[in-house]
Structures are given as structure tokens and as C-alpha cells.
Motif scaffolding. Structure first.
Motif, mmCIF file in Angstrom:
data_model
loop_
_atom_site.group_PDB
_atom_site.id
_atom_site.type_symbol
_atom_site.label_atom_id
_atom_site.label_comp_id
_atom_site.label_asym_id
_atom_site.label_seq_id
_atom_site.Cartn_x
_atom_site.Cartn_y
_atom_site.Cartn_z
ATOM 1 N N GLU A 45 0.938 -1.197 -0.007
ATOM 2 C CA GLU A 45 0.248 -0.330 -0.388
ATOM 3 C C GLU A 45 0.767 1.010 -0.093
ATOM 4 N N ARG A 104 -0.739 9.787 -8.363
ATOM 5 C CA ARG A 104 -0.891 8.273 -8.230
ATOM 6 C C ARG A 104 0.070 7.812 -6.500
ATOM 7 N N GLN A 106 -0.313 4.057 -7.094
ATOM 8 C CA GLN A 106 -0.912 2.508 -7.046
ATOM 9 C C GLN A 106 0.635 1.868 -7.278
#
Length: 123
Positions: A45, A104, A106
């Protein structure tokens, strides 16, 4: 660019710890850089990111106000200062280069992953 995280360890809940990400290569200063973490049995994560000059950052909601990302481009190093640590912060912490768009979160947007460093927070 090759990255290597270090500085992890065992701490108690409420303690502080700083981990570092050292980079090799003369172009590291050109790259936005992020921190991720992966707890046992969970997906990696996003934690925090900092832009190449070091003046802009963004954080996961779970660490906002407790963690601070910074960098020293003269030393080719990015830091993650972690305060008020909780047992749920226990994870292997990784640094990586942001290859796509600022903002971002991810893991697929990041690359050049270094070896991680384990942070364990006891209750």
C-alpha cells in the motif's frame, strides 16, 4: 537508479522511527519518489511521495499528520519520519520511483523498487 531502504527496527507503540532510502545513480534528483509498505498477508500500500525538488508531498490518509517524507538530493536520499507509531504500521517499507503522474498511488505507477526494511511496532 537503484534504491535501498534502511533504518527499520522494533519499536513500541507511540515511538518514532526514521527510515531512509539511498539511491545510486546521478539522475536520482530528477525523480519523484514514493514510500510503500506491505504488512504480512496484505497487499503493498502507498504511504507517501515527494517530488524531485522536495517541495511537494502527498500522503495516505492512514499516516497523514504522523509521517513526514523529505529528501536530501545532495545525499541522494529520501527519508520517512514516522511518529506516533501504531501496531498497524508494522510492515516492510519500500521506496520506489514514480514513473507516471504526480498524485498516483498505485504500486504499478512506481518502479525501481529497492529492498525493503522491516518496521515492527509492538503494543
Amino acid at each position: 537508479v537503484q534504491l535501498q531502504a534502511s533504518g527499520g527496527g522494533l519499536v513500541q507503540a507511540g515511538d518514532s522511527l526514521s527510515v531512509s532510502c539511498a539511491a545510486s545513480g546521478p539522475t536520482f534528483n530528477n525523480y519523484d519518489t514514493g514510500w510503500f509498505r506491505q504488512a504480512p498477508g496484505k497487499e503493498r500500500e502507498f504511504v507517501a511521495a515527494i517530488n524531485s525538488p522536495g517541495g511537494m508531498t502527498y500522503y495516505a490518509d492512514s499516516v497523514k499528520g504522523r509521517f513526514t517524507v523529505s529528501r536530501d538530493n545532495a545525499k541522494n536520499t529520501v527519508y520517512l519520519q514516522m511518529n506516533s507509531l501504531k501496531p498497524e504500521d508494522t510492515a516492510v517499507y519500500y521506496c520506489a520511483i514514480l514513473w507516471t503522474t504526480w498524485g498516483r498511488r498505485q504500486s504499478s505507477d512506481f518502479g525501481s523498487w529497492g529492498q525493503g526494511t522491516l518496521v515492527t511496532v509492538s503494543s
